[in-house]
Design a protein around this motif. Structure first.
Motif, PDB file in Angstrom:
ATOM      1  N   LYS A   5       1.398  -1.271  -0.090  1.00 28.81           N
ATOM      2  CA  LYS A   5      -0.282   0.118   0.150  1.00 28.81           C
ATOM      3  C   LYS A   5       1.145   1.432   0.678  1.00 28.81           C
ATOM      4  N   MET A   6       2.018   1.402   0.804  1.00 25.97           N
ATOM      5  CA  MET A   6       3.188   2.356   1.157  1.00 25.97           C
ATOM      6  C   MET A   6       4.174   2.769  -0.625  1.00 25.97           C
ATOM      7  N   ARG A   7       4.160   1.293  -1.218  1.00 26.38           N
ATOM      8  CA  ARG A   7       4.466   1.673  -2.571  1.00 26.38           C
ATOM      9  C   ARG A   7       3.781   2.458  -3.203  1.00 26.38           C
ATOM     10  N   GLN A   8       2.425   1.574  -3.559  1.00 29.10           N
ATOM     11  CA  GLN A   8       1.262   2.146  -4.823  1.00 29.10           C
ATOM     12  C   GLN A   8       0.846   3.757  -3.847  1.00 29.10           C
ATOM     13  N   GLN A   9       0.612   4.042  -2.299  1.00 30.47           N
ATOM     14  CA  GLN A   9       1.119   5.423  -2.346  1.00 30.47           C
ATOM     15  C   GLN A   9       1.791   6.073  -3.026  1.00 30.47           C
ATOM     16  N   ILE A  10       3.392   5.489  -2.671  1.00 29.81           N
ATOM     17  CA  ILE A  10       4.503   6.989  -2.921  1.00 29.81           C
ATOM     18  C   ILE A  10       4.064   7.044  -4.778  1.00 29.81           C
ATOM     19  N   VAL A  11       4.101   6.097  -5.430  1.00 30.97           N
ATOM     20  CA  VAL A  11       4.053   6.339  -7.026  1.00 30.97           C
ATOM     21  C   VAL A  11       3.168   6.597  -7.113  1.00 30.97           C
ATOM     22  N   LYS A  12       1.666   6.656  -6.702  1.00 33.07           N
ATOM     23  CA  LYS A  12       0.108   7.840  -7.520  1.00 33.07           C
ATOM     24  C   LYS A  12       1.112   9.006  -7.020  1.00 33.07           C
ATOM     25  N   VAL A  39       1.821  -5.299 -10.485  1.00 30.70           N
ATOM     26  CA  VAL A  39       2.822  -5.115 -10.126  1.00 30.70           C
ATOM     27  C   VAL A  39       2.681  -4.008  -8.859  1.00 30.70           C
ATOM     28  N   LEU A  40       2.376  -2.853  -8.406  1.00 27.56           N
ATOM     29  CA  LEU A  40       2.885  -1.584  -7.626  1.00 27.56           C
ATOM     30  C   LEU A  40       1.739  -2.873  -6.624  1.00 27.56           C
ATOM     31  N   ALA A  41       0.561  -3.319  -6.707  1.00 28.14           N
ATOM     32  CA  ALA A  41      -0.210  -4.123  -5.983  1.00 28.14           C
ATOM     33  C   ALA A  41       0.623  -5.518  -4.666  1.00 28.14           C
ATOM     34  N   GLY A  42       1.935  -5.998  -5.889  1.00 25.04           N
ATOM     35  CA  GLY A  42       3.319  -6.977  -5.057  1.00 25.04           C
ATOM     36  C   GLY A  42       2.616  -8.368  -5.577  1.00 25.04           C
ATOM     37  N   ARG A  43       0.686  -7.784  -6.474  1.00 28.53           N
ATOM     38  CA  ARG A  43       0.346  -9.878  -6.827  1.00 28.53           C
ATOM     39  C   ARG A  43       1.213 -10.199  -8.691  1.00 28.53           C
ATOM     40  N   ALA A  52      11.100   0.851 -14.417  1.00 31.25           N
ATOM     41  CA  ALA A  52      10.108   1.790 -15.045  1.00 31.25           C
ATOM     42  C   ALA A  52       9.815   3.056 -13.855  1.00 31.25           C
ATOM     43  N   ILE A  53       8.975   1.858 -13.152  1.00 31.60           N
ATOM     44  CA  ILE A  53       8.381   2.925 -11.935  1.00 31.60           C
ATOM     45  C   ILE A  53       9.879   2.991 -11.109  1.00 31.60           C
ATOM     46  N   ALA A  54      10.664   2.561 -10.699  1.00 30.98           N
ATOM     47  CA  ALA A  54      11.814   3.131 -10.331  1.00 30.98           C
ATOM     48  C   ALA A  54      12.422   4.477 -10.493  1.00 30.98           C
ATOM     49  N   ALA A  55      12.304   4.738 -12.171  1.00 36.02           N
ATOM     50  CA  ALA A  55      12.811   5.609 -13.014  1.00 36.02           C
ATOM     51  C   ALA A  55      12.445   6.680 -12.974  1.00 36.02           C
ATOM     52  N   ARG A  56      11.065   6.626 -12.915  1.00 36.58           N
ATOM     53  CA  ARG A  56      10.246   7.653 -12.932  1.00 36.58           C
ATOM     54  C   ARG A  56      10.154   8.137 -11.977  1.00 36.58           C
ATOM     55  N   THR A  57       9.995   7.764  -9.979  1.00 36.24           N
ATOM     56  CA  THR A  57      10.168   7.765  -8.965  1.00 36.24           C
ATOM     57  C   THR A  57      11.312   8.443  -7.860  1.00 36.24           C
ATOM     58  N   GLY A  58      12.663   8.214  -8.970  1.00 33.08           N
ATOM     59  CA  GLY A  58      13.933   8.499  -8.432  1.00 33.08           C
ATOM     60  C   GLY A  58      14.022   7.531  -7.512  1.00 33.08           C
ATOM     61  N   PHE A  59      13.005   6.614  -6.780  1.00 34.63           N
ATOM     62  CA  PHE A  59      13.911   5.514  -5.652  1.00 34.63           C
ATOM     63  C   PHE A  59      14.589   4.561  -6.839  1.00 34.63           C
ATOM     64  N   ARG A  60      15.142   3.910  -5.927  1.00 34.86           N
ATOM     65  CA  ARG A  60      15.508   2.868  -6.578  1.00 34.86           C
ATOM     66  C   ARG A  60      14.723   0.764  -6.934  1.00 34.86           C
ATOM     67  N   GLU A  75       5.444 -13.664 -13.083  1.00 36.63           N
ATOM     68  CA  GLU A  75       6.505 -13.080 -14.004  1.00 36.63           C
ATOM     69  C   GLU A  75       5.105 -12.046 -15.069  1.00 36.63           C
ATOM     70  N   VAL A  76       5.083 -10.941 -15.253  1.00 34.82           N
ATOM     71  CA  VAL A  76       4.127  -9.859 -16.148  1.00 34.82           C
ATOM     72  C   VAL A  76       4.366  -9.884 -17.639  1.00 34.82           C
ATOM     73  N   LYS A  77       2.923 -10.379 -18.052  1.00 35.36           N
ATOM     74  CA  LYS A  77       3.315 -10.892 -19.677  1.00 35.36           C
ATOM     75  C   LYS A  77       2.638  -8.882 -20.423  1.00 35.36           C
ATOM     76  N   ARG A  78       3.829  -8.774 -21.537  1.00 38.42           N
ATOM     77  CA  ARG A  78       3.151  -7.218 -22.004  1.00 38.42           C
ATOM     78  C   ARG A  78       1.539  -7.891 -22.802  1.00 38.42           C
TER      79      ARG A  78
END
Length: 78
Positions: A5-12, A39-43, A52-60, A75-78
């Motif tokens: 939940k914290m990761r989702q809120q940070i990214v949002k 991926v954000l929800a950890g599912r 890509a999320i890390a690059a956009r948010t500036g986190f590792r 693993e997620v598929k396109r």
């Protein structure tokens, strides 16, 4: 608040500050909104989406997904 939940809120928050929706972000990296949300929800796991999320948010990646690589989630598929 749990880590997912914290990761989702940070990214949002970061996307919101740049007036970008999760759908727009997902499209910009070539994935669907549900794939990014999973991926954000950890599912699900996706090294490409996580990077890509890390690059956009500036986190590792390791900061947003501390247990990266230890999960058994699919693993997620396109």
């Amino acid at each position: 608040m749990d880590a997912n939940k914290m990761r989702q809120q940070i990214v949002k928050l970061h996307l919101g500050m740049s007036n970008t929706t999760i759908k727009e972000f997902a499209e910009s990296i070539g994935y669907s909104r549900p794939a990014v949300s999973n991926v954000l929800a950890g599912r699900r796991r996706s090294a490409e989406i996580e990077a890509a999320i890390a690059a956009r948010t500036g986190f590792r990646v390791e900061d947003l997904w501390p247990a990266a690589g230890s999960g058994k989630k699919g693993e997620v598929k396109r």
